[in-house]
Design an enzyme around this catalytic site. Structure first.
Site: not given
Length: 354
Positions: A92, A100, A162, A192-193, A205, A278
């Site tokens: 991701d 990342r 985002r 996504k999403h 989350h 997800d």
């Protein structure tokens, strides 16, 4: 005579192609039931038993989370060497590998900043291309991006910057440009999403968001970018979100584990690619099952998902869904279709040879 010869030659090529064995079908024919289920699991790269999950359980893929270039350069080739079938590798990295990787990579603007630039489509395509080149060099086959969420809620705690913006058309165009850039860089794309996380005030989350809009509103806003991306063939994958959308599933079941919503994605929007959940360790879904990711993952597979992303209990999920199929609770023929889509995704990325 020359014309007849040319026709005969073309006919021979067509017939030869038709008779050529499909490598993906051949692979599936040689797999055990448990190995088929394992192909639907994409584990964290840092799972403490990742080597064993690859070498012994034959999981289908790995997702790279926070890491370093040196670690990934060592880990992914090792895991590929242990894997019976080439591993699907993903990440991701919406705003580049720097999202990342701890060093070595430039930080690109987030989607909303791209949307506010002077030439957003060109900029989005170039960010996608540069990101694709970075990921390809790391041995990563797919980026779990772009976000196709239309950010209409200024208090959204999880999408916000985002998203490419609050206009459905703009989000579609910039997401499409970003996906084109990823493809130019050599990696696959994922929208996504689904069916749209932009107008929520809860972070999936941490808990389950509920989107209360009626179908007309969903069609004109949340679903619009996904529909267009699918119609134009811009993405190989669609990620379902952990959010409740009663207009599409009156039971309030999260999209990631909802049969009606997965069927809507397949049958109404016509998506023929790979459906990925997800992260199945997120509380938006685990909170419904006492904190465990096993029952939710089983429900996601029964509902239509092809890949279970980032679970904690990989072996438990494999064992549980294998038992469901063995008991007749899910048709093995439908399981084969999932595996076929996953292996075709690997073939498109070059991991499995034609």
């Amino acid at each position: 005579m020359k014309k007849l010869s040319r026709i005969a030659s073309l006919l021979f090529i067509v017939l030869s192609s038709a008779c050529r064995p499909d490598p993906v079908s051949e692979i599936i024919a040689g797999m055990s039931l448990r190995d088929k289920v394992a192909q639907l699991i994409v584990a964290h790269h840092y799972d403490p038993i990742i080597d064993s999950l690859v070498a012994q359980d034959h999981i289908g893929g790995v997702i790279v989370m926070v890491s370093t270039r040196a670690e990934v350069d060592t880990l992914l080739p090792k895991l590929q060497s242990l894997s019976k079938i080439p591993l699907f590798t993903c990440i991701d990295a919406e705003w580049g590998a720097s999202m990342r990787m701890k060093q070595d990579y430039p930080a690109y603007p987030r989607a909303m900043a791209i949307g506010r630039s002077a030439d957003p489509e060109s900029f989005s395509r170039e960010v996608g291309r540069q990101t694709g080149l970075e990921l390809k060099a790391l041995g990563i086959a797919a980026n779990l991006a772009p976000a196709a969420d239309v950010n209409t809620n200024p208090d959204n705690p999880v999408i916000g910057s985002r998203s490419f913006g609050d206009s459905p058309e703009k989000v579609y165009r910039l997401a499409a440009s970003y996906a084109d850039g990823l493809h130019a860089g050599g990696v696959l794309a994922c929208a996504k999403h689904f069916p749209g996380h932009g107008d929520t005030s809860v972070d999936s989350h941490k808990a389950l968001p509920v989107l209360l809009h009626d179908r007309a509103r969903l069609d004109s806003v949340e679903l619009y970018p996904f529909r267009r991306l699918i119609e134009e063939g811009k993405v190989e994958m669609v990620m379902t979100g952990h959010l409740s959308v009663p207009a599409l599933d009156p039971t309030g079941t999260p999209a990631s584990i909802s049969r009606p919503i997965n069927d809507f994605l397949r049958d109404t929007l016509g998506f023929a690619g790979v459906i990925v959940t997800d992260g199945m360790n997120m509380r938006g879904v685990t909170s419904l099952f006492g904190g465990s990711d096993i029952p939710g993952s089983v429900e996601a597979l029964k509902a239509g998902a092809d890949l279970i992303l980032a679970p904690v209990s990989c072996r438990g999920i494999i064992d549980a869904f294998t038992a469901v199929v063995e008991s007749g609770g899910y048709p093995e023929g439908e399981l084969d279709k999932k595996v076929y889509r996953v292996l075709k995704l690997k073939q498109k990325s070059g991991l499995i040879q034609n």
